[in-house]
Motif scaffolding. Structure first.
Motif, PDB file in Angstrom:
ATOM      1  N   VAL A 361      84.704  74.498 -52.233  1.00 57.37           N
ATOM      2  CA  VAL A 361      85.679  75.410 -51.638  1.00 57.37           C
ATOM      3  C   VAL A 361      85.694  75.140 -50.141  1.00 57.37           C
ATOM      4  N   ILE A 362      86.882  74.870 -49.599  1.00 53.52           N
ATOM      5  CA  ILE A 362      87.068  74.676 -48.165  1.00 53.52           C
ATOM      6  C   ILE A 362      88.091  75.708 -47.716  1.00 53.52           C
ATOM      7  N   GLN A 363      87.697  76.598 -46.816  1.00 51.39           N
ATOM      8  CA  GLN A 363      88.566  77.720 -46.477  1.00 51.39           C
ATOM      9  C   GLN A 363      88.449  78.065 -44.998  1.00 51.39           C
ATOM     10  N   ASP A 364      89.594  78.445 -44.381  1.00 53.07           N
ATOM     11  CA  ASP A 364      89.632  78.951 -43.001  1.00 53.07           C
ATOM     12  C   ASP A 364      88.989  77.979 -42.019  1.00 53.07           C
ATOM     13  N   SER A 365      89.154  76.690 -42.250  1.00 54.11           N
ATOM     14  CA  SER A 365      88.495  75.682 -41.421  1.00 54.11           C
ATOM     15  C   SER A 365      89.508  74.809 -40.700  1.00 54.11           C
ATOM     16  N   GLY A 386      88.857  65.206 -54.692  1.00 58.54           N
ATOM     17  CA  GLY A 386      88.623  64.536 -55.961  1.00 58.54           C
ATOM     18  C   GLY A 386      88.971  65.469 -57.103  1.00 58.54           C
ATOM     19  N   SER A 387      87.975  66.223 -57.595  1.00 55.11           N
ATOM     20  CA  SER A 387      88.208  67.152 -58.701  1.00 55.11           C
ATOM     21  C   SER A 387      87.524  68.492 -58.423  1.00 55.11           C
ATOM     22  N   GLY A 388      88.183  69.549 -58.866  1.00 55.96           N
ATOM     23  CA  GLY A 388      87.596  70.880 -58.766  1.00 55.96           C
ATOM     24  C   GLY A 388      87.543  71.423 -57.353  1.00 55.96           C
ATOM     25  N   ALA A 389      88.528  71.090 -56.523  1.00 56.38           N
ATOM     26  CA  ALA A 389      88.544  71.558 -55.140  1.00 56.38           C
ATOM     27  C   ALA A 389      89.476  72.749 -54.983  1.00 56.38           C
ATOM     28  N   THR A 390      89.041  73.736 -54.214  1.00 60.18           N
ATOM     29  CA  THR A 390      89.911  74.800 -53.734  1.00 60.18           C
ATOM     30  C   THR A 390      89.999  74.638 -52.225  1.00 60.18           C
ATOM     31  N   ILE A 391      91.184  74.326 -51.743  1.00 57.66           N
ATOM     32  CA  ILE A 391      91.408  74.053 -50.321  1.00 57.66           C
ATOM     33  C   ILE A 391      92.419  75.081 -49.846  1.00 57.66           C
ATOM     34  N   GLU A 428      96.396  75.507 -51.220  1.00 59.24           N
ATOM     35  CA  GLU A 428      97.337  76.593 -50.956  1.00 59.24           C
ATOM     36  C   GLU A 428      97.136  77.219 -49.579  1.00 59.24           C
ATOM     37  N   LYS A 429      98.265  77.640 -48.997  1.00 62.60           N
ATOM     38  CA  LYS A 429      98.304  78.401 -47.746  1.00 62.60           C
ATOM     39  C   LYS A 429      97.653  77.658 -46.589  1.00 62.60           C
ATOM     40  N   ASN A 430      97.760  76.331 -46.590  1.00 60.26           N
ATOM     41  CA  ASN A 430      97.236  75.536 -45.495  1.00 60.26           C
ATOM     42  C   ASN A 430      98.346  75.201 -44.501  1.00 60.26           C
ATOM     43  N   LEU A 431      97.947  74.933 -43.260  1.00 55.46           N
ATOM     44  CA  LEU A 431      98.848  74.372 -42.266  1.00 55.46           C
ATOM     45  C   LEU A 431      98.568  72.881 -42.179  1.00 55.46           C
ATOM     46  N   PHE A 432      99.540  72.075 -42.620  1.00 54.00           N
ATOM     47  CA  PHE A 432      99.424  70.626 -42.474  1.00 54.00           C
ATOM     48  C   PHE A 432     100.016  70.262 -41.119  1.00 54.00           C
ATOM     49  N   LYS A 433      99.128  70.062 -40.159  1.00 51.57           N
ATOM     50  CA  LYS A 433      99.574  69.694 -38.832  1.00 51.57           C
ATOM     51  C   LYS A 433     100.057  68.243 -38.833  1.00 51.57           C
ATOM     52  N   ALA A 434     101.011  67.951 -37.958  1.00 48.46           N
ATOM     53  CA  ALA A 434     101.578  66.608 -37.897  1.00 48.46           C
ATOM     54  C   ALA A 434     100.473  65.574 -37.725  1.00 48.46           C
ATOM     55  N   THR A 435     100.628  64.449 -38.398  1.00 50.05           N
ATOM     56  CA  THR A 435      99.598  63.419 -38.426  1.00 50.05           C
ATOM     57  C   THR A 435     100.125  62.106 -37.876  1.00 50.05           C
ATOM     58  N   GLY A 457      96.682  68.905 -63.130  1.00 46.55           N
ATOM     59  CA  GLY A 457      96.209  70.200 -62.654  1.00 46.55           C
ATOM     60  C   GLY A 457      96.126  70.300 -61.145  1.00 46.55           C
ATOM     61  N   ILE A 458      97.050  69.639 -60.425  1.00 50.04           N
ATOM     62  CA  ILE A 458      97.069  69.727 -58.967  1.00 50.04           C
ATOM     63  C   ILE A 458      98.131  70.749 -58.557  1.00 50.04           C
ATOM     64  N   VAL A 459      97.721  71.744 -57.796  1.00 50.38           N
ATOM     65  CA  VAL A 459      98.627  72.815 -57.372  1.00 50.38           C
ATOM     66  C   VAL A 459      98.783  72.772 -55.855  1.00 50.38           C
ATOM     67  N   PHE A 460     100.006  72.550 -55.378  1.00 50.59           N
ATOM     68  CA  PHE A 460     100.353  72.709 -53.965  1.00 50.59           C
ATOM     69  C   PHE A 460     101.217  73.964 -53.869  1.00 50.59           C
ATOM     70  N   ARG A 461     100.689  75.008 -53.210  1.00 54.92           N
ATOM     71  CA  ARG A 461     101.394  76.289 -53.228  1.00 54.92           C
ATOM     72  C   ARG A 461     101.335  76.950 -51.845  1.00 54.92           C
ATOM     73  N   ASP A 462     102.512  77.337 -51.337  1.00 53.60           N
ATOM     74  CA  ASP A 462     102.623  78.158 -50.121  1.00 53.60           C
ATOM     75  C   ASP A 462     101.984  77.505 -48.900  1.00 53.60           C
ATOM     76  N   ASN A 463     102.085  76.185 -48.814  1.00 50.86           N
ATOM     77  CA  ASN A 463     101.602  75.479 -47.634  1.00 50.86           C
ATOM     78  C   ASN A 463     102.714  75.351 -46.599  1.00 50.86           C
ATOM     79  N   VAL A 464     102.338  75.204 -45.335  1.00 54.27           N
ATOM     80  CA  VAL A 464     103.276  75.021 -44.244  1.00 54.27           C
ATOM     81  C   VAL A 464     103.074  73.620 -43.666  1.00 54.27           C
ATOM     82  N   PHE A 465     104.159  72.853 -43.591  1.00 52.49           N
ATOM     83  CA  PHE A 465     104.105  71.498 -43.048  1.00 52.49           C
ATOM     84  C   PHE A 465     104.746  71.498 -41.662  1.00 52.49           C
TER      85      PHE A 465
END
Length: 506
Positions: A361-365, A386-391, A428-435, A457-465
């Protein structure tokens, strides 16, 4: 024909054209520990003297850079209109009374400065007087703005014709600029409107504030007048909260990492952790931690190295929170790779900030600031899944420069089907900053890769690019190699930072 706006840079080199740019490679509110420290006025009434004597705390004004500071590059070659600024915080309560920046005659106005809070709300603006002289320019605010200890703020100004001051590397590898109670942690920019949030090669753009620590700070509102409290017979204790308050705003260098006010002491324990349940708190750790035990807990610490379990290990686990990981200008992964939880962690340096090979689990980082690989071989990224990540609810970018023949950013978030299946991940709910890479995210189903057909089973939900200089987050687009036709893959609610809908790329 539209022209791609260059990102702020120093020097005179032109930005790479689309034809010259390499094809995409396969492959930072701080939890406020805010104790207010404002000096109180002392009133001395003296019997027998005519009148009374009143002494007040002297007003002290601080800036992040002194008036004698001269940037190495006082006028960048960029001529585009851009909002540039500095992210900063204070360790002492006080007020911003004026905004300032370094400019030359090449930096033509008009110039309007803005002070922003961590949520991107403008707290005050000021218009700078027109001048052609070189040096620090200052504009007073109509009313001082009180700041909260430990909270992140941004001060910026619009350079309508570019030619701003800027030096690379000032904030690289987690470096800061500190003077008195002020700490500058990042130089930021945006070619759009609103608060600037993008960074480039650790650059500083020499935007500053005049900060007074002698100005009274408004007290917090109360709902009722307090009643008298009996004097305790024993000294009260302050319980340590079991959970941190929910983060407000996107993760930045100001609201992740070691909380303001934490006193760190040198870590003298082993660098290879073999005792289950080991707790490391409020330490400066000058080695890489190899976790070979279960239930290891790292809190409020600065790690000059890396921390992790191996990809193929079992039975080991750890958590890391409210800590900063400085990998340095070298190859390395900051936090990884199996059975871990990372919360409010600030990672910079290395070729990869975090790697969730399995079950994490990677959160608020906040991950950013990957190093320049002069060997020309590293495929860099912010987070690899890889597998089983919550980001969840992170600020993710990869901003390392390209170095021929093959070094630089693949994406902020990578999912490579080269080495193992990429599956069962929630993003989900991440900010993808310009790269600086070709895309901000890889979905894991790149055609022709050994395991791409097993992606599921890959879920991209409510992210901001976030839109970069190309207008597309990455150089080519927001995401690639994500196929909604594969089992369990979901793309939902993902938007641009300006509100537009982002479409998945198959």
């Amino acid at each position: 024909m539209p022209v791609r706006a260059p990102r702020p840079r120093t020097g005179t080199a032109a930005p790479p054209s689309a034809a010259a740019r390499p094809s995409p490679r396969p492959g930072t509110l701080r939890r406020a520990v805010a104790f207010l420290a404002a000096a109180s006025a002392v009133v001395a009434g003296m019997t027998g003297l005519v009148g009374g004597l009143t002494s007040q705390a002297a007003t002290t004004t601080t800036t992040m850079w002194s008036s004698t500071t001269v940037p190495k590059v006082p006028a960048d070659a960029d001529r585009s209109s851009v909002e540039i600024g500095t992210v900063f915080s204070t360790s002492t309560a006080g007020s911003v009374t004026a905004l300032r920046f370094y400019g030359t005659s090449a930096n033509v106005g008009p110039h309007v400065g803005t002070l922003w809070d961590a949520q991107g709300r403008a707290l005050a603006t000021a218009t700078f007087a027109t001048t052609t002289s070189s040096g620090w320019r200052q504009a007073a605010l109509s009313k001082p703005v009180n700041l909260v200890v430990g909270q992140g703020y941004t001060v910026s100004y619009r350079a309508p014709q570019g030619r701003y001051a800027g030096d690379h590397g000032v904030f690289s590898s987690g470096r800061t600029v500190r003077n008195g109670s002020l700490t500058a942690s990042a130089g930021v920019y945006t070619y759009g409107s609103g608060r600037p949030t993008q960074t480039y090669q650790g650059s500083a753009y020499y935007v500053d504030v005049a900060f007074s620590t002698g100005t009274p700070v408004a007290a917090r509102p109360t709902t009722a007048a307090p009643t008298a409290t009996p004097k305790p017979t024993t000294a009260p204790t302050t319980p340590t909260p079991t959970t941190a308050p929910a983060m407000t705003g996107w993760p930045t260098a100001a609201n992740t990492g070691v909380p303001t006010g934490t006193t760190l002491s040198p870590y003298t324990g082993p660098c290879t952790i073999t005792a289950a349940g080991t707790v490391i708190d409020a330490k400066t750790i000058s080695c890489s931690l190899d976790i070979r035990a279960s239930g290891v807990k790292i809190t409020r610490s600065l790690i000059n190295g890396t921390v992790g379990t191996g990809e193929n290990t079992t039975g080991y686990s750890f958590s890391i929170s409210d800590s900063e990981v400085r990998i340095g200008a070298r190859e390395g992964t900051g936090v990884g790779a199996v059975n871990f939880t990372a919360t409010r962690v600030h990672v910079n340096g290395g070729n990869r900030s975090m790697h969730c090979y399995r079950d994490c689990v990677i959160q608020d980082s906040y991950v950013h600031g990957q190093y320049r690989d002069d060997t020309g071989r590293m495929h860099e990224s912010g987070i690899r899944m890889g597998s089983g990540a919550t980001i969840r609810h992170n600020s993710i970018t990869c901003d390392a420069p390209d170095v021929p023949p093959d070094a630089g950013c693949s994406a902020g978030l990578t999912g490579y089907g080269d080495f193992a299946p990429v599956r069962n991940n929630v993003v989900e709910k991440n900010l993808f900053k310009a790269t600086t890479g070709g895309f901000c995210a890889y979905g894991g189903s790149s055609q022709g890769k050994p395991y791409s057909s097993q992606t599921s089973g890959i879920v991209f939900r409510d992210n901001v690019f976030e839109r970069g200089p190309s207008g597309r987050c990455g150089f080519y687009g927001p995401i690639t190699s994500f196929d909604t036709r594969l089992s369990g893959n979901i793309w939902s609610g993902n938007v641009w930072s300006d509100g537009g809908t982002v479409a998945a790329s198959n």
